[in-house]
Design a protein around this motif. Structure first.
Motif, PDB file in Angstrom:
ATOM      1  N   SER A  30       0.850  -1.203   0.000  1.00  0.00           N
ATOM      2  CA  SER A  30       0.000   0.000   0.000  1.00  0.00           C
ATOM      3  C   SER A  30       0.878   1.242   0.000  1.00  0.00           C
ATOM      4  N   ARG A  31       0.252   2.349  -0.333  1.00  0.00           N
ATOM      5  CA  ARG A  31       0.895   3.661  -0.165  1.00  0.00           C
ATOM      6  C   ARG A  31       0.188   4.349   1.001  1.00  0.00           C
ATOM      7  N   GLY A  32       0.877   5.291   1.619  1.00  0.00           N
ATOM      8  CA  GLY A  32       0.285   6.002   2.756  1.00  0.00           C
ATOM      9  C   GLY A  32       0.204   5.107   3.986  1.00  0.00           C
ATOM     10  N   GLY A  33      -0.566   5.529   4.966  1.00  0.00           N
ATOM     11  CA  GLY A  33      -0.812   4.709   6.157  1.00  0.00           C
ATOM     12  C   GLY A  33       0.307   4.745   7.181  1.00  0.00           C
ATOM     13  N   TRP A  34       1.282   5.636   6.971  1.00  0.00           N
ATOM     14  CA  TRP A  34       2.384   5.721   7.932  1.00  0.00           C
ATOM     15  C   TRP A  34       1.891   6.338   9.233  1.00  0.00           C
ATOM     16  N   ASP A  35       2.089   5.654  10.354  1.00  0.00           N
ATOM     17  CA  ASP A  35       1.737   6.203  11.661  1.00  0.00           C
ATOM     18  C   ASP A  35       2.742   5.637  12.665  1.00  0.00           C
ATOM     19  N   LYS A  36       3.738   6.453  12.950  1.00  0.00           N
ATOM     20  CA  LYS A  36       4.886   6.022  13.765  1.00  0.00           C
ATOM     21  C   LYS A  36       4.459   5.397  15.089  1.00  0.00           C
ATOM     22  N   ASP A  37       3.524   6.053  15.732  1.00  0.00           N
ATOM     23  CA  ASP A  37       3.114   5.606  17.061  1.00  0.00           C
ATOM     24  C   ASP A  37       2.396   4.261  17.005  1.00  0.00           C
ATOM     25  N   LYS A  38       1.418   4.182  16.102  1.00  0.00           N
ATOM     26  CA  LYS A  38       0.635   2.940  16.014  1.00  0.00           C
ATOM     27  C   LYS A  38       1.509   1.785  15.559  1.00  0.00           C
ATOM     28  N   ILE A  39       2.415   2.045  14.615  1.00  0.00           N
ATOM     29  CA  ILE A  39       3.257   0.963  14.081  1.00  0.00           C
ATOM     30  C   ILE A  39       4.219   0.473  15.158  1.00  0.00           C
ATOM     31  N   SER A  40       4.873   1.409  15.859  1.00  0.00           N
ATOM     32  CA  SER A  40       5.836   0.981  16.881  1.00  0.00           C
ATOM     33  C   SER A  40       5.125   0.274  18.036  1.00  0.00           C
ATOM     34  N   ASN A  41       3.937   0.759  18.413  1.00  0.00           N
ATOM     35  CA  ASN A  41       3.197   0.082  19.498  1.00  0.00           C
ATOM     36  C   ASN A  41       2.814  -1.329  19.095  1.00  0.00           C
ATOM     37  N   SER A  42       2.428  -1.499  17.834  1.00  0.00           N
ATOM     38  CA  SER A  42       2.050  -2.840  17.374  1.00  0.00           C
ATOM     39  C   SER A  42       3.267  -3.774  17.407  1.00  0.00           C
ATOM     40  N   ILE A  43       4.429  -3.253  17.023  1.00  0.00           N
ATOM     41  CA  ILE A  43       5.654  -4.065  17.046  1.00  0.00           C
ATOM     42  C   ILE A  43       5.965  -4.494  18.482  1.00  0.00           C
ATOM     43  N   ILE A  44       5.850  -3.533  19.384  1.00  0.00           N
ATOM     44  CA  ILE A  44       6.162  -3.826  20.795  1.00  0.00           C
ATOM     45  C   ILE A  44       5.127  -4.808  21.371  1.00  0.00           C
ATOM     46  N   ASN A  45       3.860  -4.540  21.120  1.00  0.00           N
ATOM     47  CA  ASN A  45       2.812  -5.413  21.686  1.00  0.00           C
ATOM     48  C   ASN A  45       2.888  -6.833  21.135  1.00  0.00           C
ATOM     49  N   ASN A  46       3.299  -6.953  19.874  1.00  0.00           N
ATOM     50  CA  ASN A  46       3.415  -8.295  19.283  1.00  0.00           C
ATOM     51  C   ASN A  46       4.741  -8.973  19.624  1.00  0.00           C
ATOM     52  N   GLY A  47       5.655  -8.222  20.214  1.00  0.00           N
ATOM     53  CA  GLY A  47       6.957  -8.782  20.593  1.00  0.00           C
ATOM     54  C   GLY A  47       7.865  -9.083  19.413  1.00  0.00           C
ATOM     55  N   PHE A  48       7.695  -8.355  18.306  1.00  0.00           N
ATOM     56  CA  PHE A  48       8.599  -8.575  17.167  1.00  0.00           C
ATOM     57  C   PHE A  48       9.979  -8.012  17.502  1.00  0.00           C
ATOM     58  N   ASN A  49      11.021  -8.812  17.271  1.00  0.00           N
ATOM     59  CA  ASN A  49      12.373  -8.284  17.497  1.00  0.00           C
ATOM     60  C   ASN A  49      13.236  -8.299  16.228  1.00  0.00           C
ATOM     61  N   GLN A  50      12.679  -8.806  15.126  1.00  0.00           N
ATOM     62  CA  GLN A  50      13.325  -8.606  13.810  1.00  0.00           C
ATOM     63  C   GLN A  50      12.219  -8.192  12.841  1.00  0.00           C
ATOM     64  N   ILE A  51      12.406  -7.020  12.236  1.00  0.00           N
ATOM     65  CA  ILE A  51      11.363  -6.477  11.358  1.00  0.00           C
ATOM     66  C   ILE A  51      11.996  -6.227   9.994  1.00  0.00           C
ATOM     67  N   TYR A  52      11.488  -6.913   8.977  1.00  0.00           N
ATOM     68  CA  TYR A  52      12.033  -6.806   7.618  1.00  0.00           C
ATOM     69  C   TYR A  52      11.054  -6.015   6.762  1.00  0.00           C
ATOM     70  N   ILE A  53      11.549  -4.902   6.209  1.00  0.00           N
ATOM     71  CA  ILE A  53      10.664  -3.990   5.470  1.00  0.00           C
ATOM     72  C   ILE A  53      11.207  -3.802   4.052  1.00  0.00           C
ATOM     73  N   ILE A  54      10.421  -4.233   3.077  1.00  0.00           N
ATOM     74  CA  ILE A  54      10.877  -4.176   1.675  1.00  0.00           C
ATOM     75  C   ILE A  54      10.218  -2.969   1.014  1.00  0.00           C
ATOM     76  N   GLY A  55      11.013  -2.032   0.504  1.00  0.00           N
ATOM     77  CA  GLY A  55      10.401  -0.861  -0.111  1.00  0.00           C
ATOM     78  C   GLY A  55      11.405   0.116  -0.696  1.00  0.00           C
ATOM     79  N   GLY A  56      10.870   1.225  -1.194  1.00  0.00           N
ATOM     80  CA  GLY A  56      11.692   2.228  -1.863  1.00  0.00           C
ATOM     81  C   GLY A  56      12.076   3.378  -0.947  1.00  0.00           C
ATOM     82  N   ASP A  57      12.286   4.558  -1.543  1.00  0.00           N
ATOM     83  CA  ASP A  57      12.805   5.686  -0.754  1.00  0.00           C
ATOM     84  C   ASP A  57      11.824   6.118   0.341  1.00  0.00           C
ATOM     85  N   GLY A  58      10.522   6.145   0.024  1.00  0.00           N
ATOM     86  CA  GLY A  58       9.531   6.520   1.035  1.00  0.00           C
ATOM     87  C   GLY A  58       9.561   5.542   2.195  1.00  0.00           C
ATOM     88  N   THR A  59       9.586   4.261   1.857  1.00  0.00           N
ATOM     89  CA  THR A  59       9.622   3.207   2.872  1.00  0.00           C
ATOM     90  C   THR A  59      10.839   3.369   3.776  1.00  0.00           C
TER      91      THR A  59
END
Ligand SMILES: Nc1ncnc2c1ncn2[C@@H]1O[C@H](COP(=O)(O)OP(=O)(O)OP(=O)(O)O)[C@@H](O)[C@H]1O
Ligand SMILES: O=P(O)(O)OC[C@H]1O[C@](O)(CO)[C@@H](O)[C@@H]1O
Length: 489
Positions: A188-217
């Motif tokens: 998708s494009r858009g949908g960036w929300d630093k707070d919600k994304i980081s909280n979801s990572i913390i709540n889910n206990g992810f400790n390796q996050i792989y993000i495939i994307g371009g300059d915006g990503t």
């Protein structure tokens, strides 16, 4: 002084207890005198070192048996930095050399693989090879490191905080996805929300996050690393460079670019056949390239039958004696056919008409003026006024190109990038991306990637064709025979 204690973990993993600054990290910090551009080091709660489960000493060992298969002797040969001078301008280097950390497996790792919870997400536009990267990330995590929990996040960044977007992967999820275009995770494009994304990572206990994307990503990755660190969450955030437009600086090329240039040949060849099979035939092909015309440029050079290529970086006028229309009309008078390739963002270079890109997409990227249609109508009208009965065929293969599976060259690149991404996370790096530099896989600090730019008028994090200095532009002129259109009257 560090005392090296080792013991077999219940799962056969050798664990060394100590602080991990004894490993490569210390060397990296001290090596900055050589012009090293190192990725961020992951610091936080863990102070344990583990031995890479790929280490093995029996020649009968293999991945499928779940045993280590890389002999000690090989690990000790791996290492070193990549001289990245070719990736940077002289302005950046200022007489010094630049080195990047090489992507390879480290013998000592800083996370217990059995305690890793990884997730993978794809953002931005499609690009051939996305599924190959997803599959290889899974395979490396699962088979080489024995990571028990690997998740896909659907729908790009917004999937982190949208219910129903979390999908646990297993071997059958990824079985044959490398043979398909698109991304099984959707994007998708858009949908960036630093707070919600980081909280979801913390709540889910992810400790390796792989993000495939371009300059915006990657701008998102840079911000996410800081956010997670400020919230005290111990996690490695890793990017995989993806851009069909090849507009990310530093890297030689992105996966998917080679496939796109190859696939574009079909459209250009069809345009050439159409143009040559009728009197005054014109074949016009639109290719992708929002801000940077690399696909159009490289596809035209590869094809050899293109007579005119327009990209966003090249200035031109349409009307007037030195304009594009006059050039096409004159060519029809002499040769009776013409093949034109135009990058979708080429309206930017038009100097005599107001062809404005208006509006933005959800990520803030410019919505493009339809230069293909404008040229189609403009050439027909101009030629008619000149008494030339032109037959113009317009081909827009853009989405057909971007949605195909990767070719073998790109599949190999995707595989190497994904493997190196996982090795980097285990080695204790974060806020880095993997990319091809000087034909080797390098760890690129994301902070650097989002600041550096290449080519005139490029924004930070962006690469453009440098029509003044890049030899590829002059090679294009020599192969198409087109004028530069640069000395406008
Ligand atoms: N400055 C930024 N900070 C944080 N996130 C961003 C930023 N710019 C873009 N993003 C987010 O990154 C994601 C992808 O961005 P974008 O759509 O621009 O694609 P991209 O990564 O540049 O890839 P492509 O080359 O296909 O355009 C989107 O979800 C977008 O909201
Ligand atoms: O239709 P979408 O998804 O906005 O994507 C189009 C854009 O994606 C790209 O392929 C990559 O950014 C551009 O060349 C193109 O303008």
């Amino acid at each position: 002084m560090f005392t090296f204690l080792t013991r077999k973990s219940p799962l056969g993993l050798i664990r060394a207890i100590g602080t991990y600054d004894i490993i490569e990290h210390k060397a990296i910090i001290s090596d900055q005198s050589i012009g090293l551009l190192p990725p961020k080091l992951l610091t936080g709660t863990s102070n344990e070192i583990y031995i890479n489960p790929m280490l093995g000493n029996g020649y009968k060992n293999d991945v499928n048996s779940g045993q280590g298969f890389i002999p000690e002797a090989i690990f000790s040969k791996l290492g070193g930095y990549i001289n990245a001078n070719s990736a940077f301008s002289n302005d950046f280097l200022q007489g010094k050399s630049a080195y990047l950390v090489k992507g390879y497996p480290r013998k000592q790792i800083i996370m217990n693989p059995q305690k890793v919870k990884a997730c993978i997400v794809t953002c931005g536009g499609l690009c051939p090879g996305l599924n190959v990267v997803i599959r290889e990330l899974y395979m490396t995590l699962h088979y080489n490191y024995g990571v028990p929990e690997i998740y896909g996040i659907r729908d790009g960044y917004k999937g982190f905080y949208t219910p129903g977007c979390l999908q646990e992967f297993n071997t059958s999820t990824v079985h044959d996805i490398h043979l398909k275009g698109g991304t099984i995770l959707r994007t998708s494009r858009g949908g960036w929300d630093k707070d919600k994304i980081s909280n979801s990572i913390i709540n889910n206990g992810f400790n390796q996050i792989y993000i495939i994307g371009g300059d915006g990503t990657h701008r998102g990755i840079a911000s996410l690393v800081n956010e997670l660190s400020s919230k005290g969450h111990f996690a490695s955030v890793v990017g995989v460079t993806k851009t069909i437009d090849n507009d990310i600086p530093i890297i030689d090329r992105s996966f998917g670019f080679d496939t796109s240039v190859e696939e574009a040949q079909k459209a250009i060849d069809s345009a050439d056949i159409e143009a040559n099979s009728i009197e005054n035939g014109v074949g016009l092909v639109k290719l992708m390239g929002r801000n940077s015309g690399f696909i159009a440029l490289h596809s035209s050079i590869a094809n050899r039958n293109v007579n005119l290529c327009l990209i966003p970086e090249s200035d031109y006028e349409l009307e007037g004696p030195n304009g594009v229309y006059a050039y096409i009309a004159n060519r029809l008078k002499v040769k009776s056919h013409a093949v034109i390739v135009v990058a979708e963002g080429a309206a930017t270079g038009c100097k005599d008409q107001d062809l404005r890109n208006t509006g933005k997409d959800a990520s803030g990227n410019l919505a493009l003026y339809d230069i293909g249609k404008h040229l189609k109508d403009g050439i027909a009208k101009y030629c008619k006024n000149q008494g030339i009965d032109v037959t113009l065929k317009y081909i827009d293969p853009t989405y057909m190109i971007r949605s195909i599976p990767a070719n073998s060259t790109d599949k190999k690149l995707c595989t190497m990038l994904a493997q190196a991404a996982v090795h980097g996370a285990f080695a204790g790096f974060t806020g880095f991306s993997v990319g091809l530099v000087a034909n080797q896989i390098a760890y690129l600090p994301v902070d650097l990637m989002t600041k550096i730019y290449e080519g005139k008028n490029a924004s930070p994090g962006q690469r453009k064709v440098d029509v003044d200095n890049n030899m590829m532009w002059w090679k294009l002129m020599s192969s198409t025979g087109q004028p530069s259109f640069r000395n406008l009257v």
